[in-house]
Design an enzyme around this catalytic site. Structure first.
Site, mmCIF file in Angstrom:
data_model
loop_
_atom_site.group_PDB
_atom_site.id
_atom_site.type_symbol
_atom_site.label_atom_id
_atom_site.label_comp_id
_atom_site.label_asym_id
_atom_site.label_seq_id
_atom_site.Cartn_x
_atom_site.Cartn_y
_atom_site.Cartn_z
ATOM 1 N N SER A 246 0.835 -1.203 0.000
ATOM 2 C CA SER A 246 0.000 0.000 0.000
ATOM 3 C C SER A 246 0.869 1.253 0.000
ATOM 4 O O SER A 246 1.754 1.403 0.835
ATOM 5 C CB SER A 246 -0.872 0.049 1.256
ATOM 6 N N HIS B 9 -4.131 0.597 -4.704
ATOM 7 C CA HIS B 9 -3.510 -0.525 -5.403
ATOM 8 C C HIS B 9 -3.949 -0.487 -6.861
ATOM 9 O O HIS B 9 -5.135 -0.486 -7.148
ATOM 10 C CB HIS B 9 -3.943 -1.862 -4.774
ATOM 11 N N HIS C 174 -5.727 -9.377 -0.946
ATOM 12 C CA HIS C 174 -5.786 -9.498 0.514
ATOM 13 C C HIS C 174 -6.928 -10.403 0.940
ATOM 14 O O HIS C 174 -7.964 -10.457 0.269
ATOM 15 C CB HIS C 174 -6.002 -8.118 1.152
ATOM 16 N N TYR D 59 -8.893 -9.777 3.312
ATOM 17 C CA TYR D 59 -10.069 -8.967 3.675
ATOM 18 C C TYR D 59 -10.920 -8.564 2.472
ATOM 19 O O TYR D 59 -12.045 -8.091 2.640
ATOM 20 C CB TYR D 59 -9.663 -7.723 4.484
ATOM 21 N N GLU D 60 -10.388 -8.755 1.263
ATOM 22 C CA GLU D 60 -11.214 -8.504 0.085
ATOM 23 C C GLU D 60 -12.217 -9.622 -0.133
ATOM 24 O O GLU D 60 -13.129 -9.495 -0.935
ATOM 25 C CB GLU D 60 -10.322 -8.347 -1.155
ATOM 26 N N ALA E 41 2.871 -2.093 4.083
ATOM 27 C CA ALA E 41 2.757 -1.066 5.121
ATOM 28 C C ALA E 41 2.267 -1.786 6.370
ATOM 29 O O ALA E 41 1.439 -2.687 6.287
ATOM 30 C CB ALA E 41 1.765 -0.003 4.690
ATOM 31 N N MET F 189 -1.594 -6.886 7.158
ATOM 32 C CA MET F 189 -2.654 -7.735 6.598
ATOM 33 C C MET F 189 -2.204 -8.455 5.319
ATOM 34 O O MET F 189 -3.048 -8.855 4.506
ATOM 35 C CB MET F 189 -3.889 -6.875 6.290
ATOM 36 N N SER F 190 -0.896 -8.626 5.138
ATOM 37 C CA SER F 190 -0.445 -9.220 3.872
ATOM 38 C C SER F 190 0.862 -9.984 4.029
ATOM 39 O O SER F 190 1.276 -10.294 5.141
ATOM 40 C CB SER F 190 -0.266 -8.113 2.818
ATOM 41 N N ASN G 293 2.323 3.649 10.738
ATOM 42 C CA ASN G 293 1.665 4.236 11.914
ATOM 43 C C ASN G 293 2.075 3.406 13.125
ATOM 44 O O ASN G 293 2.484 2.255 12.985
ATOM 45 C CB ASN G 293 0.136 4.218 11.750
ATOM 46 N N HIS H 134 -6.366 4.419 7.091
ATOM 47 C CA HIS H 134 -5.730 4.061 5.822
ATOM 48 C C HIS H 134 -5.027 5.257 5.179
ATOM 49 O O HIS H 134 -4.012 5.105 4.497
ATOM 50 C CB HIS H 134 -6.759 3.457 4.864
HETATM 51 CL CL1 6GU Z 1 -1.902 -0.557 12.513
HETATM 52 N N1 6GU Z 1 -2.609 -2.796 11.425
HETATM 53 C C1 6GU Z 1 -2.744 -3.628 10.427
HETATM 54 N N2 6GU Z 1 -3.335 -4.793 10.674
HETATM 55 N N3 6GU Z 1 -2.318 -3.385 9.185
HETATM 56 C C2 6GU Z 1 -1.731 -2.215 8.965
HETATM 57 C C3 6GU Z 1 -1.560 -1.296 9.957
HETATM 58 C C4 6GU Z 1 -2.035 -1.625 11.215
HETATM 59 N N4 6GU Z 1 -0.920 -0.232 9.428
HETATM 60 C C5 6GU Z 1 -0.724 -0.494 8.138
HETATM 61 N N5 6GU Z 1 -1.205 -1.697 7.853
#
Ligand code: 6GU
Length: 287
Positions: A35, A66, A88, A90-91, A118, A221-222, A245, A259
């Site tokens: 991302s 993306h 992903h 989650y999609e 990310a 998440m990847s 973050n 996001h």
């Molecule tokens: Cl804080 N959590 C998750 N699960 N995925 C992320 C994220 C946080 N920051 C970027 N991708």
């Protein structure tokens, strides 16, 4: 329908053959852009682009940020293929669809996978904008049976019970450290453990504390599913997390994961991350 569809050997072969007959690039290096990190693909010289929608048997990307295309070209003179946009959990894709491109890469002749993502920083020493070399992972969805290798094993890809203790290639990690030192990036390049979750909701405070206490330095998440599939098929793997973050770890904090921040940090550090990857590619042995 879960086991014998578009990620079977034959269907992956169709995608690989279609791609190889559509481009004269013969890549040995595969790159996955996370991302906000799609700029990696724009470094390729003489790019030949294929939208996921035109590749036979390929899934489609839906998430904002993306692009959803494969870019073939050369990076520092080395033939590469780049996924600009990944799939992903989650999609809503079955995990085997998420990782299907790794098998297509394998069948196209890819030996080395470089993946980026990310991630949220759990380690207290990590700052926004840090780059974490992934040394190991925790496959949380795997604990619940969401592993891309679940189902009948096709020996043409790899063995039934593949080892994962060497998933993140030691030499490639050393190369990344060397490159980071030469570029003057040591201040923000770290190495740690990445934990994958299914998403799409970000973690709660209690979940962040739990993951941290379990030994995770970053959460995302990847990547993990792709690495498992790539390792199964014998490709060398290297992965970087851009800490976009800091995970919220205490109840007094007013911070919220979002996001936009993920994409913004990508823009901030993208060029340095790209420089690291291209410097690594320049030094990869052709094996
Ligand atoms: Cl804080 N959590 C998750 N699960 N995925 C992320 C994220 C946080 N920051 C970027 N991708």
């Amino acid at each position: 329908a879960k086991h014998a569809s578009s990620e079977s050997y034959e269907e992956c072969q169709i995608a690989a053959d279609w791609l190889l007959s559509s481009t004269d690039v013969r890549p040995t290096v595969g790159i996955v852009c996370g991302s906000g990190l799609g700029g990696l693909a724009e470094m390729l010289k003489d790019p030949q682009v294929f939208k996921y929608t035109e590749i036979p048997n390929f899934p489609r990307s839906t998430v904002h940020g993306h692009a959803g295309q494969l870019v073939f070209g050369t990076l520092k003179g080395k033939p590469c293929v780049c996924m600009q946009g990944r799939f992903h959990l989650y999609e809503g894709y079955p995990v085997q669809k998420v990782t299907m491109p790794m098998r297509v890469f394998k069948l196209m002749g890819i030996k080395t996978m470089l993946l980026t993502n990310a991630a949220g920083g759990l380690n207290h020493d990590y700052k926004v904008g840090d780059v974490m070399i992934i040394k190991d992972h925790i496959n949380m969805p795997g604990f619940a049976g969401t592993n891309p290798l679940v189902g009948p094993n096709d020996e043409r890809f790899g063995i039934r019970f593949p080892c994962m203790s060497d998933a993140y290639d030691r030499e490639l990690r050393q190369l990344a450290h060397d490159v980071a030192a030469e570029l003057g990036y040591c201040d923000f390049v770290k190495e740690g453990v990445y934990c994958v979750l299914g998403g799409p909701s970000f973690e709660t405070i209690a979940e962040c504390r739990m993951l941290h206490s379990l030994g995770a330095d970053a959460v995302g998440m990847s990547t993990v599913h792709e690495v498992i599939t790539a390792r199964h098929a014998g490709m060398r793997c290297f992965a970087l997390s851009l800490i976009s973050n800091r995970s919220v770890m205490d109840y007094d904090s007013q911070e919220k994961a979002n996001h936009e921040e993920v994409l913004e940090t990508g823009r901030l550090r993208a060029q340095q991350l790209e420089k690291m990857i291209s410097s690594m590619v320049a030094r990869l042995e052709p094996n």
